[in-house]
Scaffold this active site. Sequence first.
Site, PDB file in Angstrom:
ATOM      1  N   SER A  75       0.909  -1.293   0.415  1.00 50.64           N
ATOM      2  CA  SER A  75       0.776   0.087   0.076  1.00 50.64           C
ATOM      3  C   SER A  75       0.879   1.809   0.082  1.00 50.64           C
ATOM      4  O   SER A  75       2.135   1.140   0.098  1.00 50.64           O
ATOM      5  CB  SER A  75      -0.849   0.024   1.410  1.00 50.64           C
ATOM      6  N   TYR A  94      -2.856  -1.529  10.619  1.00 50.90           N
ATOM      7  CA  TYR A  94      -2.351  -1.634   9.140  1.00 50.90           C
ATOM      8  C   TYR A  94      -1.211  -1.085   8.611  1.00 50.90           C
ATOM      9  O   TYR A  94      -1.161  -1.814   7.545  1.00 50.90           O
ATOM     10  CB  TYR A  94      -3.538  -1.294   8.736  1.00 50.90           C
TER      11      TYR A  94
END
Length: 327
Positions: free
Chosen positions: A218, A231
């Site tokens: 990401s 995360y």
Amino acid sequence: MSDTDRRTFVAGVAALSAASATSVAAQEAQSVPPATTPGAAAFPRPPFPLQRQPWPGLASKMNPKPDHGEQSYKGSGKLLGKKALITGGDSGIGRAAAIAYAREGADIAINYLPAEEPDAREVIALIRAEGRKAVGIPGDLREERFCRRLVEQATAQLRGLDILVNNAARQQTRPTIADISSQDFDDTMKTNVYAPFWLTKAALERMGPGAVIVNTSSEQAGDPSKDIVDYAMTRAALLNFTKGMAKQLASRGIRVNAVAPGPFWTPLQVSGGATPEKQRTFGETAPLGRPGQPAEIAALYVAAADPALSFSTGQIFGASGGNGQPA
């Protein structure tokens, strides 16, 4: 015929020819079927309607529904005959990858949580509509025993394993580190880091030269948001894991790449991954001014596994809407 009459005649012929060409062009344009994919400008932009689903969420209940390429992705045989296991293949980016892989000629096993069965059935039907084998294997990736069983079952039912896509992830927004419980942290780490580790170990027992592992990272790996720090940590770990394993497995002829999305419209956002305020304006800060649709990143998962790109390993394929690559 006088010079004036001759010039008038020539001009008239030219005008008739131009009109005829315009008419033919118009008829040809009308005979071309309309594109099945909306242009990028037609994809949804914020603000989005507020909505909430229990974790892990269903794409089929989102408003607007994500575009996974169901109507638009066109394959060209890049993965013909390959056998792929995709975690989180029921919705979001995993679903888009599954559709693309099937249309590129691969047989596919998808993993998902039991609560995601309605979405998973849709994906399985889409894969089979392409004449490819589709296998659905529900289960919880937080359990090491299940991860090993998942790889075993996928390999047995597909009769081989050429591609592993570690895509499934857990994301829950928390205002501060004090709000992240040990159970929260454990669940996120096991889903996002432990599971790819366990799955990769099991897959390597069955993979040979030419196989590929594709990890989902990401933009959060290099530019973490303050309310999803656990995360973001896991996405950085996957980036590092990709680069290290690419070096380790090069001598075996196995490639390892990663795809690093920016903001994408998936069930992660509506099932606790974003606050209501952030969800409403989701993607607004990207230079393109909107979140990506899963259909817009599927081709990068194909590229990451494409045998034609045999010199590409340890690579990070990004799609951030203009925000650059993670470090």
